[in-house]
Design a protein around this motif. Structure first.
Motif, PDB file in Angstrom:
ATOM      1  N   LEU A 141      26.802  42.620  37.947  1.00 22.61           N
ATOM      2  CA  LEU A 141      26.274  43.918  37.523  1.00 22.61           C
ATOM      3  C   LEU A 141      27.390  44.959  37.406  1.00 22.61           C
ATOM      4  O   LEU A 141      27.230  45.966  36.720  1.00 22.61           O
ATOM      5  CB  LEU A 141      25.207  44.401  38.499  1.00 22.61           C
ATOM      6  N   ASP A 142      28.507  44.716  38.082  1.00 21.55           N
ATOM      7  CA  ASP A 142      29.639  45.647  38.061  1.00 21.55           C
ATOM      8  C   ASP A 142      30.824  45.084  37.276  1.00 21.55           C
ATOM      9  O   ASP A 142      31.950  45.572  37.412  1.00 21.55           O
ATOM     10  CB  ASP A 142      30.085  45.975  39.492  1.00 21.55           C
ATOM     11  N   TYR A 143      30.564  44.064  36.459  1.00 23.53           N
ATOM     12  CA  TYR A 143      31.630  43.423  35.690  1.00 23.53           C
ATOM     13  C   TYR A 143      31.496  43.761  34.214  1.00 23.53           C
ATOM     14  O   TYR A 143      30.415  43.654  33.624  1.00 23.53           O
ATOM     15  CB  TYR A 143      31.559  41.903  35.880  1.00 23.53           C
ATOM     16  N   ASP A 144      32.596  44.187  33.610  1.00 25.23           N
ATOM     17  CA  ASP A 144      32.641  44.514  32.184  1.00 25.23           C
ATOM     18  C   ASP A 144      33.243  43.323  31.446  1.00 25.23           C
ATOM     19  O   ASP A 144      34.461  43.096  31.493  1.00 25.23           O
ATOM     20  CB  ASP A 144      33.482  45.771  31.961  1.00 25.23           C
ATOM     21  N   PHE A 145      32.389  42.553  30.769  1.00 21.43           N
ATOM     22  CA  PHE A 145      32.848  41.346  30.086  1.00 21.43           C
ATOM     23  C   PHE A 145      33.826  41.667  28.967  1.00 21.43           C
ATOM     24  O   PHE A 145      34.815  40.956  28.762  1.00 21.43           O
ATOM     25  CB  PHE A 145      31.651  40.580  29.525  1.00 21.43           C
ATOM     26  N   GLN A 146      33.580  42.746  28.230  1.00 17.33           N
ATOM     27  CA  GLN A 146      34.430  43.089  27.096  1.00 17.33           C
ATOM     28  C   GLN A 146      35.864  43.369  27.517  1.00 17.33           C
ATOM     29  O   GLN A 146      36.821  42.998  26.835  1.00 17.33           O
ATOM     30  CB  GLN A 146      33.849  44.311  26.363  1.00 17.33           C
ATOM     31  N   ASN A 147      36.021  44.045  28.655  1.00 22.67           N
ATOM     32  CA  ASN A 147      37.357  44.406  29.138  1.00 22.67           C
ATOM     33  C   ASN A 147      37.863  43.485  30.240  1.00 22.67           C
ATOM     34  O   ASN A 147      38.984  43.659  30.728  1.00 22.67           O
ATOM     35  CB  ASN A 147      37.356  45.843  29.659  1.00 22.67           C
ATOM     36  N   ASN A 148      37.034  42.517  30.638  1.00 29.19           N
ATOM     37  CA  ASN A 148      37.373  41.618  31.737  1.00 29.19           C
ATOM     38  C   ASN A 148      37.854  42.416  32.949  1.00 29.19           C
ATOM     39  O   ASN A 148      38.936  42.193  33.490  1.00 29.19           O
ATOM     40  CB  ASN A 148      38.445  40.607  31.317  1.00 29.19           C
ATOM     41  N   SER A 149      37.028  43.352  33.372  1.00 31.37           N
ATOM     42  CA  SER A 149      37.401  44.213  34.492  1.00 31.37           C
ATOM     43  C   SER A 149      36.152  44.637  35.257  1.00 31.37           C
ATOM     44  O   SER A 149      35.025  44.523  34.765  1.00 31.37           O
ATOM     45  CB  SER A 149      38.149  45.455  33.991  1.00 31.37           C
ATOM     46  N   CYS A 150      36.378  45.133  36.461  1.00 28.36           N
ATOM     47  CA  CYS A 150      35.284  45.652  37.273  1.00 28.36           C
ATOM     48  C   CYS A 150      35.033  47.114  36.909  1.00 28.36           C
ATOM     49  O   CYS A 150      35.950  47.830  36.493  1.00 28.36           O
ATOM     50  CB  CYS A 150      35.625  45.568  38.761  1.00 28.36           C
ATOM     51  N   ASP A 151      33.798  47.551  37.054  1.00 27.35           N
ATOM     52  CA  ASP A 151      33.501  48.965  36.874  1.00 27.35           C
ATOM     53  C   ASP A 151      34.306  49.775  37.884  1.00 27.35           C
ATOM     54  O   ASP A 151      34.703  49.272  38.941  1.00 27.35           O
ATOM     55  CB  ASP A 151      32.006  49.227  37.075  1.00 27.35           C
ATOM     56  N   GLU A 152      34.541  51.028  37.558  1.00 28.21           N
ATOM     57  CA  GLU A 152      35.368  51.877  38.406  1.00 28.21           C
ATOM     58  C   GLU A 152      34.842  51.926  39.837  1.00 28.21           C
ATOM     59  O   GLU A 152      33.646  52.133  40.066  1.00 28.21           O
ATOM     60  CB  GLU A 152      35.426  53.298  37.840  1.00 28.21           C
ATOM     61  N   ASP A 153      35.757  51.706  40.800  1.00 31.51           N
ATOM     62  CA  ASP A 153      35.441  51.753  42.227  1.00 31.51           C
ATOM     63  C   ASP A 153      34.431  50.698  42.657  1.00 31.51           C
ATOM     64  O   ASP A 153      33.762  50.848  43.683  1.00 31.51           O
ATOM     65  CB  ASP A 153      34.929  53.143  42.642  1.00 31.51           C
ATOM     66  N   GLN A 154      34.322  49.614  41.880  1.00 31.92           N
ATOM     67  CA  GLN A 154      33.401  48.540  42.232  1.00 31.92           C
ATOM     68  C   GLN A 154      34.178  47.229  42.388  1.00 31.92           C
ATOM     69  O   GLN A 154      35.270  47.068  41.861  1.00 31.92           O
ATOM     70  CB  GLN A 154      32.321  48.373  41.164  1.00 31.92           C
ATOM     71  N   MET A 155      33.575  46.300  43.122  1.00 31.44           N
ATOM     72  CA  MET A 155      34.178  44.988  43.326  1.00 31.44           C
ATOM     73  C   MET A 155      33.402  43.945  42.530  1.00 31.44           C
ATOM     74  O   MET A 155      32.175  43.926  42.561  1.00 31.44           O
ATOM     75  CB  MET A 155      34.137  44.622  44.821  1.00 31.44           C
ATOM     76  N   CYS A 156      34.116  43.106  41.797  1.00 32.88           N
ATOM     77  CA  CYS A 156      33.453  42.027  41.074  1.00 32.88           C
ATOM     78  C   CYS A 156      34.246  40.727  41.151  1.00 32.88           C
ATOM     79  O   CYS A 156      33.935  39.756  40.472  1.00 32.88           O
ATOM     80  CB  CYS A 156      33.209  42.411  39.612  1.00 32.88           C
ATOM     81  N   GLY A 157      35.274  40.707  41.998  1.00 33.23           N
ATOM     82  CA  GLY A 157      36.137  39.532  42.098  1.00 33.23           C
ATOM     83  C   GLY A 157      35.459  38.297  42.643  1.00 33.23           C
ATOM     84  O   GLY A 157      35.843  37.176  42.304  1.00 33.23           O
ATOM     85  N   HIS A 158      34.441  38.482  43.517  1.00 33.07           N
ATOM     86  CA  HIS A 158      33.711  37.311  44.015  1.00 33.07           C
ATOM     87  C   HIS A 158      32.997  36.619  42.860  1.00 33.07           C
ATOM     88  O   HIS A 158      33.015  35.403  42.734  1.00 33.07           O
ATOM     89  CB  HIS A 158      32.666  37.721  45.062  1.00 33.07           C
ATOM     90  N   TYR A 159      32.374  37.444  42.028  1.00 37.47           N
ATOM     91  CA  TYR A 159      31.635  36.922  40.878  1.00 37.47           C
ATOM     92  C   TYR A 159      32.565  36.190  39.913  1.00 37.47           C
ATOM     93  O   TYR A 159      32.297  35.049  39.520  1.00 37.47           O
ATOM     94  CB  TYR A 159      30.918  38.052  40.149  1.00 37.47           C
ATOM     95  N   THR A 160      33.663  36.842  39.522  1.00 35.39           N
ATOM     96  CA  THR A 160      34.548  36.219  38.534  1.00 35.39           C
ATOM     97  C   THR A 160      35.147  34.922  39.074  1.00 35.39           C
ATOM     98  O   THR A 160      35.341  33.968  38.318  1.00 35.39           O
ATOM     99  CB  THR A 160      35.677  37.177  38.100  1.00 35.39           C
TER     100      THR A 160
END
Length: 207
Positions: A141-160
């Motif tokens: 939910l906090d991952y931006d697929f287009q930019n391959n990045s996490c939303d600002e101040d959010q963690m998405c590394g577990h998901y990726t």
């Protein structure tokens, strides 16, 4: 019952998880005794016990199979789907690394690693593998697929790390820690999962 991820470590308490990209460093100073390739299973188990005092995964074969099943289930839920998603398979070597680190009961990433992915999860209740992996996956939910990045101040590394298409091996371990260095909790359920290869996003975040 308290639960945490490392992303929440800088925030408020809850169930905690944390990802890390790592590779075993050369020259770490640890020398491992060698056994002949035909050595019996009990000899290898004894070697592991002696090499890492107190290390034990506490994961049954059924739980190991469930971890692989859950990871592959979530990998199949990726949207948009990957064109060449590799299935994850259990890796005993990654499990041994996870066992050794989980037994140290330190709420931080393994400093001996560099290019292998690592996700951590802790809680003061009984270990719930389904909950742990669902929490990691919900970071999409906090991952931006287009930019391959996490939303600002959010963690998405577990998901990726869970769904990185090139990752094809996983090994996990669980340890019940009476005390956890870095957390003011007692009787902590500590889950460590290592992945190979690591997600590129994790490498970029930690470079």
């Amino acid at each position: 019952m308290q639960q945490r991820s490392l992303s929440e470590l800088q925030g408020s308490p809850s169930r905690w998880t944390t990802p890390r990209s790592t590779r075993l460093r050369r020259g770490s100073g640890r020398r491992w005794p060698c056994l002949p390739s035909g050595a019996p299973l009990w000899a290898w188990l004894l070697l592991g016990t002696l090499a890492v005092p107190g290390a034990w995964s506490f994961l049954s074969e059924e739980q190991e199979e469930l971890l692989v099943e859950l990871h592959n289930h979530y990998r199949g839920q990726v949207s948009p789907s990957a064109s060449a998603m590799l299935p994850l398979r259990w890796d005993p070597s990654l499990k041994l690394i996870a066992e050794g680190y989980a037994a140290k009961c330190i709420w931080n990433h393994n400093p001996e690693l560099e290019d292998t992915g690592e996700n951590l999860f802790v809680g003061t209740g009984s270990l719930d593998l389904r909950e742990a992996l669902e929490k990691w996956f919900l970071e999409h939910l906090d991952y931006d697929f287009q930019n391959n990045s996490c939303d600002e101040d959010q963690m998405c590394g577990h998901y990726t790390q869970m769904v990185w298409a090139d990752t094809h091996r996983v090994g996990c371990a669980f340890h019940l820690c009476n005390n956890m260095k870095g957390l003011e909790w007692e009787r902590v359920s500590f889950l460590v999962c290592n992945y190979y290869p690591a997600s590129v996003l994790l490498l970029l975040q930690l470079s």
